[in-house]
Design an enzyme around this catalytic site. Structure first.
Site, PDB file in Angstrom:
ATOM      1  N   CYS A  99       0.814  -1.226   0.000  1.00 17.45           N
ATOM      2  CA  CYS A  99       0.000   0.000   0.000  1.00 17.45           C
ATOM      3  C   CYS A  99       0.844   1.271   0.000  1.00 17.45           C
ATOM      4  CB  CYS A  99      -0.927   0.006   1.212  1.00 17.45           C
ATOM      5  SG  CYS A  99      -1.963  -1.441   1.274  1.00 17.45           S
TER       6      CYS A  99
ATOM      7  N   HIS B 220      -3.089   6.923   2.667  1.00 18.47           N
ATOM      8  CA  HIS B 220      -3.609   5.654   2.138  1.00 18.47           C
ATOM      9  C   HIS B 220      -4.935   5.368   2.831  1.00 18.47           C
ATOM     10  CE1 HIS B 220      -4.269   1.605   1.101  1.00 18.47           C
ATOM     11  NE2 HIS B 220      -3.908   1.122   2.271  1.00 18.47           N
TER      12      HIS B 220
ATOM     13  N   ASN C 284     -10.256  -0.197   0.257  1.00 17.77           N
ATOM     14  CA  ASN C 284      -8.787  -0.133   0.284  1.00 17.77           C
ATOM     15  C   ASN C 284      -8.249  -0.629  -1.065  1.00 17.77           C
ATOM     16  OD1 ASN C 284      -6.060  -0.648   0.626  1.00 17.77           O
ATOM     17  ND2 ASN C 284      -6.279  -1.583   2.650  1.00 17.77           N
TER      18      ASN C 284
HETATM   19  N1  ACO Z   1     -18.632  -8.457   9.548  1.00 13.76           N
HETATM   20  C1  ACO Z   1     -19.028  -8.697  10.800  1.00 13.76           C
HETATM   21  N2  ACO Z   1     -18.172  -9.028  11.781  1.00 13.76           N
HETATM   22  C2  ACO Z   1     -16.868  -9.111  11.469  1.00 13.76           C
HETATM   23  C3  ACO Z   1     -16.389  -8.874  10.175  1.00 13.76           C
HETATM   24  C4  ACO Z   1     -17.326  -8.533   9.184  1.00 13.76           C
HETATM   25  N3  ACO Z   1     -16.981  -8.272   7.917  1.00 13.76           N
HETATM   26  N4  ACO Z   1     -15.042  -9.026  10.163  1.00 13.76           N
HETATM   27  C5  ACO Z   1     -14.687  -9.358  11.427  1.00 13.76           C
HETATM   28  N5  ACO Z   1     -15.802  -9.420  12.226  1.00 13.76           N
HETATM   29  C6  ACO Z   1     -15.871  -9.733  13.628  1.00 13.76           C
HETATM   30  C7  ACO Z   1     -14.694 -10.538  14.121  1.00 13.76           C
HETATM   31  O1  ACO Z   1     -14.896 -11.912  13.893  1.00 13.76           O
HETATM   32  C8  ACO Z   1     -14.696 -10.195  15.590  1.00 13.76           C
HETATM   33  O2  ACO Z   1     -15.665 -10.975  16.245  1.00 13.76           O
HETATM   34  P1  ACO Z   1     -15.390 -11.539  17.732  1.00 13.76           P
HETATM   35  O3  ACO Z   1     -15.209 -10.320  18.596  1.00 13.76           O
HETATM   36  O4  ACO Z   1     -16.629 -12.326  18.006  1.00 13.76           O
HETATM   37  O5  ACO Z   1     -14.146 -12.361  17.616  1.00 13.76           O
HETATM   38  C9  ACO Z   1     -15.168  -8.739  15.626  1.00 13.76           C
HETATM   39  O6  ACO Z   1     -15.811  -8.505  14.361  1.00 13.76           O
HETATM   40  C10 ACO Z   1     -14.021  -7.743  15.788  1.00 13.76           C
HETATM   41  O7  ACO Z   1     -12.973  -8.103  14.883  1.00 13.76           O
HETATM   42  P2  ACO Z   1     -11.663  -7.273  14.775  1.00 13.76           P
HETATM   43  O8  ACO Z   1     -10.772  -7.885  13.740  1.00 13.76           O
HETATM   44  O9  ACO Z   1     -11.091  -7.038  16.137  1.00 13.76           O
HETATM   45  O10 ACO Z   1     -12.261  -5.909  14.224  1.00 13.76           O
HETATM   46  P3  ACO Z   1     -11.569  -4.530  14.099  1.00 13.76           P
HETATM   47  O11 ACO Z   1     -12.358  -3.532  14.818  1.00 13.76           O
HETATM   48  O12 ACO Z   1     -10.086  -4.593  14.376  1.00 13.76           O
HETATM   49  O13 ACO Z   1     -11.756  -4.233  12.533  1.00 13.76           O
HETATM   50  C11 ACO Z   1     -10.415  -4.261  10.529  1.00 13.76           C
HETATM   51  C12 ACO Z   1     -11.155  -5.088  11.582  1.00 13.76           C
HETATM   52  C13 ACO Z   1     -11.436  -3.408   9.830  1.00 13.76           C
HETATM   53  C14 ACO Z   1      -9.751  -5.204   9.560  1.00 13.76           C
HETATM   54  C15 ACO Z   1      -9.374  -3.341  11.226  1.00 13.76           C
HETATM   55  O14 ACO Z   1      -8.636  -4.096  12.135  1.00 13.76           O
HETATM   56  C16 ACO Z   1      -8.405  -2.690  10.247  1.00 13.76           C
HETATM   57  O15 ACO Z   1      -8.779  -1.821   9.484  1.00 13.76           O
HETATM   58  N6  ACO Z   1      -7.113  -3.056  10.331  1.00 13.76           N
HETATM   59  C17 ACO Z   1      -6.042  -2.351   9.566  1.00 13.76           C
HETATM   60  C18 ACO Z   1      -6.095  -2.582   8.091  1.00 13.76           C
HETATM   61  C19 ACO Z   1      -4.890  -1.936   7.457  1.00 13.76           C
HETATM   62  O16 ACO Z   1      -4.525  -0.811   7.774  1.00 13.76           O
HETATM   63  N7  ACO Z   1      -4.210  -2.652   6.598  1.00 13.76           N
HETATM   64  C20 ACO Z   1      -2.937  -2.118   6.062  1.00 13.76           C
HETATM   65  C21 ACO Z   1      -2.971  -1.744   4.703  1.00 13.76           C
HETATM   66  S1  ACO Z   1      -3.671  -2.980   3.686  1.00 13.76           S
HETATM   67  C22 ACO Z   1      -2.419  -3.669   2.724  1.00 13.76           C
HETATM   68  O17 ACO Z   1      -1.262  -3.462   2.905  1.00 13.76           O
HETATM   69  C23 ACO Z   1      -2.886  -4.609   1.669  1.00 13.76           C
END
Ligand code: ACO
Length: 327
Positions: A114, A254, A284
């Site tokens: 990214c 980004h 993204n």
């Molecule tokens: N729908 C419903 N529930 C979901 C979904 C979904 N699509 N995805 C995950 N959940 C659930 C999980 O199973 C979890 O349930 P649990 O509590 O029962 O275990 C709950 O939601 C919370 O999951 P988390 O992973 O802790 O959710 P979080 O608030 O961290 O959000 C996300 C996830 C959006 C992926 C976030 O962590 C994020 O944006 N991370 C950074 C992404 C990023 O910056 N990537 C870098 C660049 S990308 C690249 O380089 C290609």
């Protein structure tokens, strides 16, 4: 008098098809409400079969060249930042070079996930500061949908496809790219990875069995690292230019998660109007997200002369970086 690199044209191209959060509700156990509140994403563009990475890249390049008034045959170099090339060889950059008929241009792909577009801008900037007459095309282009496991709700709701491009040249005027800073930490690579389809695991059957053709991400850990790295690289850029948060007119980060963008804005003391946000429309798009945002801001007339713009990115690897510029 020092030479600065300036952007003289921007372009972007998105696939024809839009997939909304509601559409995804029918595919995996998720809701529009969860996706919007946890990520800020409302929809994303997904490539059809004919919309390859090089096709999207070429379309975005044509628009950028058109705006710049530069003919393909006058380009000296083409850099395509991507982690989802059409194929390992030839590179997307060579495919684009051929499509455009940019016969004079060198061409190569650059892989920094990214952060790839900022890595590409930084490399091009070094060339142009050596020779201000050079004309360089830098493209960020991705088809992440083909590396996404559409049964994994924790990743499939996040990514989208698209391409953005800029045409760069040099000027003696006091504007353009003022600084760039690039960073990486390979020790954290396992938190965000596509394990298969390189040469480490040559057995296709093993890759398909284990799902290693798809993006795997420890979202929560990546989130924390992203906020920390983006904040630190932003302060580094401010310090290098003798700026405070008040001197930043526009932050183009980004677009990975709206919560990351809001936290970053808060920590830098930026008001909401200074933070460019388009993640709701595209999701993204990895290396394409910053050039798509730049093109959108440019075509909306937001990028006025003298504007201080701070670009920051973070991605798998991990990689992160910044580019500060005066428009
Ligand atoms: N729908 C419903 N529930 C979901 C979904 C979904 N699509 N995805 C995950 N959940 C659930 C999980 O199973 C979890 O349930 P649990 O509590 O029962 O275990 C709950 O939601 C919370 O999951 P988390 O992973 O802790 O959710 P979080 O608030 O961290 O959000 C996300 C996830 C959006 C992926 C976030 O962590 C994020 O944006 N991370 C950074 C992404 C990023 O910056 N990537 C870098 C660049 S990308 C690249 O380089 C290609």
């Amino acid at each position: 008098m020092s030479i600065h690199t300036i952007i003289i044209g921007t372009g972007s191209h998105l696939p024809d098809s839009v997939v909304t959060n509601k559409d995804l509700e029918g595919r995996v156990n998720t809701t529009d409400e969860w996706i919007r509140s946890r990520t800020g994403i409302h929809q994303r563009y997904i490539a059809n079969d004919h919309e390859t990475n090089s096709y999207l890249a070429t379309q975005s390049a044509r628009k950028a060249l058109d705006m710049a008034g530069v003919r393909p045959q006058d380009l000296d170099l083409i850099i395509v930042s991507t982690m989802t090339p059409d194929m390992p060889m030839p590179s997307v950059a060579c495919l684009v070079q051929n499509e455009l008929g940019a016969k004079k241009a060198g061409a190569f792909d650059l892989q920094a996930t990214c952060s790839g577009f900022l890595y590409g801008l930084s490399v091009a900037d070094k060339f142009i500061r050596d020779n201000r007459r050079m004309k360089i095309l830098v493209i960020g282009s991705e088809v992440l949908s083909r590396r996404t496991n559409w049964e994994d709700r924790s990743t499939c709701v996040l990514f989208g496809d698209g391409a953005g491009a800029v045409v760069l040249t040099g000027t003696k005027e006091d504007r353009g790219i003022l600084s760039s800073h690039l960073h990486a930490d390979g020790s954290l690579g396992d938190l965000l990875t596509i394990r298969g389809l390189g040469t480490a695991h040559p057995e296709l059957s093993e890759i398909l069995e284990k799902g290693w053709q798809y993006i795997e991400m420890q979202g929560r850990e990546v989130f924390k690292c992203a906020v920390k790295a983006l904040e630190s690289v932003a302060w580094e850029a401010l310090e290098a230019n003798g700026w405070t948060g008040d001197d930043v007119d526009l932050l183009i980060s980004h677009q990975a998660n709206i919560r990351i963008l809001n936290l970053l804005g808060e920590r830098l003391g930026l008001s909401k109007e200074k933070i460019f946000i388009n993640i709701h429309k595209y999701g993204n798009t990895s290396a394409a997200s910053i050039p798509i945002a730049l093109d959108e801001a440019n075509r909306k007339g937001i990028l006025v002369s003298g504007l201080h713009i701070l670009l920051v990115a973070f991605g798998g690897g991990f990689t992160w970086g910044s580019v500060a510029m005066r428009w």
